[in-house]
Design a protein around this motif. Structure first.
Motif, mmCIF file in Angstrom:
data_model
loop_
_atom_site.group_PDB
_atom_site.id
_atom_site.type_symbol
_atom_site.label_atom_id
_atom_site.label_comp_id
_atom_site.label_asym_id
_atom_site.label_seq_id
_atom_site.Cartn_x
_atom_site.Cartn_y
_atom_site.Cartn_z
ATOM 1 N N ALA A 181 43.336 42.805 37.522
ATOM 2 C CA ALA A 181 42.616 41.597 38.441
ATOM 3 C C ALA A 181 42.175 40.458 37.309
ATOM 4 C CB ALA A 181 41.253 42.087 39.073
ATOM 5 N N ARG A 185 43.020 36.601 37.001
ATOM 6 C CA ARG A 185 42.124 35.554 37.064
ATOM 7 C C ARG A 185 42.185 34.591 35.740
ATOM 8 N NH1 ARG A 185 38.714 39.731 37.532
ATOM 9 N NH2 ARG A 185 37.599 39.145 35.436
ATOM 10 N N GLU A 211 46.710 38.853 44.152
ATOM 11 C CA GLU A 211 45.525 38.540 44.964
ATOM 12 C C GLU A 211 44.219 38.032 44.172
ATOM 13 O OE1 GLU A 211 44.868 42.306 46.711
ATOM 14 O OE2 GLU A 211 46.487 42.006 48.489
ATOM 15 N N ALA A 212 44.108 38.531 42.874
ATOM 16 C CA ALA A 212 42.990 38.044 42.039
ATOM 17 C C ALA A 212 43.164 36.706 41.508
ATOM 18 C CB ALA A 212 43.244 38.828 40.679
ATOM 19 N N VAL A 214 44.873 34.279 43.594
ATOM 20 C CA VAL A 214 44.545 33.181 44.573
ATOM 21 C C VAL A 214 42.947 33.303 44.917
ATOM 22 C CG1 VAL A 214 44.574 33.219 47.066
ATOM 23 C CG2 VAL A 214 46.780 33.824 45.875
ATOM 24 N N GLU A 215 42.206 34.544 44.739
ATOM 25 C CA GLU A 215 40.808 34.568 44.800
ATOM 26 C C GLU A 215 40.068 33.652 43.750
ATOM 27 O OE1 GLU A 215 37.361 37.771 45.100
ATOM 28 O OE2 GLU A 215 39.382 38.481 45.203
ATOM 29 N N ALA A 216 40.660 33.506 42.713
ATOM 30 C CA ALA A 216 40.151 32.670 41.512
ATOM 31 C C ALA A 216 40.721 31.244 41.581
ATOM 32 C CB ALA A 216 40.668 33.189 40.134
#
Length: 502
Positions: A181, A185, A211-212, A214-216
């Motif tokens: 993750a 990021r 996924e990490a 995209v979340e960042a």
């Protein structure tokens, strides 16, 4: 998922402290066969390995194009401000040929034993995140003093700079969810090894990174996917266990299916490196065709900056005696990187390597005979049959006769070079004179070593010596001759192509 990155291929070499010349030669070989990247592990607590940053600097100075990187740097024993400045300095000196593989420091006890911080795995990851922020601030010239307060690193007004020559990428070695993750990021690349993350595990790990990212608020494609790989060019299946065609198919599949775009071969075998260059060319072609929607054409031959590759020095020394001061060997003029050579011109340098390969093979035969005699397994009939099949055929089948014939062969080879080849090279390019002079000096030393082998043989026959004495003499010959042949190839294969022979 194909992230569309340009393909990169490199080597992951063992920085063995007992074979520095060979390590550097393998790095030069990486460049010579057309690969892109040289990398070294970084374990500052391990005295059998050379210091990574010192070695990277030397390799960068003795190459012209290839990039260099740690694989991966041990953060706990390298303060982020100092490490950032080391990276930037080497990048400036090399004109932008440095990237940074970085790790949290997996060997926690070894770090602590060498005065590093005693951290848990979780604390190491937090420290890594703080260090990345600090390093990127150091590389950013604008702004005032750097002020970052963390749990493990606190910077209070540190000056910025120097800025590297290009945007240095930070590639993280990561396997567990939290590190993956963090990679998504913050990192520019993910650098796992196939021994710890097999091809079947890549999809799940890539998913965590994506996924990490995209979340960042990042594009997952911003994270390059690298892969340390190991395999064999033999076998009949499995991951990278077979001929070049199998490697090409499997790495192409990983590129198009899992988005891997940098492949780093863990091998210290020069033949593996040469064959990996062919694999690289084949994967590039296959991926290019697939991305354009076409059919894959026949596999091209490997790219090479010269075409004739010198043999690296031996990896292991057999004798405790060292007669050649390898650190004082002169070097010839730097080849013109823009110059091209015809196949006819290249044949001269290749012929030198072929002659040397013959000498190397015969030396192995001598060693094998000595060991068979030592083991008591070589009878008269077997010796006769064995030696009569060798390249240097003799009517007499004794070990002594064979070794003597080998000594004559080496001496004849050196005499021919001294009488014709070396004077020609000295006249054709005076800048080669120091190299030729040194080679002739080494011929005299090798002559003395050969006489030592002869004396050990006589002593074995008359009973005043032993098989151990003969073995020691052959060990010294092995070290001295192989080092000399490697040095001669390194310095003369290009001049032979450029200047020709008489």
């Amino acid at each position: 998922m194909d992230y569309g990155h340009e393909l990169v291929f490199g080597t992951f070499l063992t920085p063995a402290v007992d074979a520095p010349d060979r390590v550097i030669a393998l790095a030069q070989l990486t460049e010579q066969v057309g690969l892109d990247l040289v990398s070294f592990q970084d374990h500052p607590y391990q005295p059998r390995l050379m210091d990574a940053w010192t070695l990277l600097s030397v390799v960068a100075a003795q190459t012209q194009r290839v990039k260099v990187t740690t694989n991966v740097a041990n953060l706990p024993l390298r303060h982020p401000v100092v490490l950032a400045r080391s990276v930037a300095t080497l990048d400036l000196v090399t004109g932008g040929r440095v990237e940074l593989g970085l790790g949290a420091g997996g060997f926690l006890d070894a770090v602590a034993a060498n005065a590093g911080p005693r951290l848990t795995t979780g604390q190491s990851i937090t420290a890594l995140e703080e260090a990345i922020a600090i390093m990127r601030e150091v590389w950013t010239p604008e702004g005032g003093g750097i002020r970052l307060a963390g749990k493990h690193y606190t910077v209070s007004g540190a000056k910025r700079g120097p800025a590297p020559a290009h945007d240095v990428s930070i590639w993280l070695g990561a396997y567990k969810p939290r590190m993956l993750a963090l990679t998504g990021r913050l990192a520019d690349g993910w650098l796992p090894s196939s021994g710890y993350a097999g091809p079947d595990q890549l999809a799940a790990m890539n998913k965590v990174i994506d996924e990490a990212a995209v979340e960042a608020g990042r594009d997952p494609a911003a994270v390059r996917r690298l892969y340390n790989i190991a395999g064999r060019f033999s076998g009949s299946g499995g991951f990278l266990q077979g001929p070049e065609e199998l490697w090409i198919d499997q790495l192409t599949e990983l590129t198009l299916g899992e988005g891997m775009s940098t492949y780093i071969l863990a091998s210290d075998n020069p033949d593996d490196i040469r064959r990996f260059a062919e694999v690289a060319a084949g994967v590039r072609e296959a991926v290019s065709v697939a991305r354009s929607g076409g059919a894959v054409a026949a596999r091209p031959v490997a790219a090479s900056s010269f075409g004739v590759v010198p043999t690296p020095p031996p990896a292991v020394r057999r004798s405790a005696v060292q007669l050649l001061d390898e650190s004082e060997r002169p070097t010839g003029p730097v080849p013109d990187p823009s110059r091209t050579y015809t196949q006819y011109q290249l044949q001269s340098g290749q012929h030198l390597i072929d002659v040397h390969d013959h000498l190397r093979a015969e030396l192995e035969q001598v060693r094998d005979l000595v060991e068979q005699v030592a083991a008591g397994s070589l009878g008269v009939g077997a010796a006769r049959s064995h030696i009569n099949t060798m390249t240097m055929r003799q009517n007499n089948w004794t070990l002594g006769t064979y070794c003597e014939s080998y000594c004559r062969l080496v001496t004849t080879h050196h005499s021919l070079e001294d009488a014709s080849l070396f004077p020609h090279l000295r006249r054709a390019d005076p800048a080669l004179a120091p190299v030729v002079d040194r080679l002739q000096e080494e011929h005299k030393i090798i002559h003395d070593v050969l006489e030592g082998v002869d004396k050990a043989l006589v002593a074995l026959v008359d009973g005043s010596g032993s098989i151990d004495g003969l073995r020691a003499a052959v060990d010294l010959l092995d070290d001295t001759l192989l080092s000399h042949l490697s040095y001669e190839e390194r310095e003369l294969v290009e001049p032979l192509a450029r200047l020709g022979v008489l």
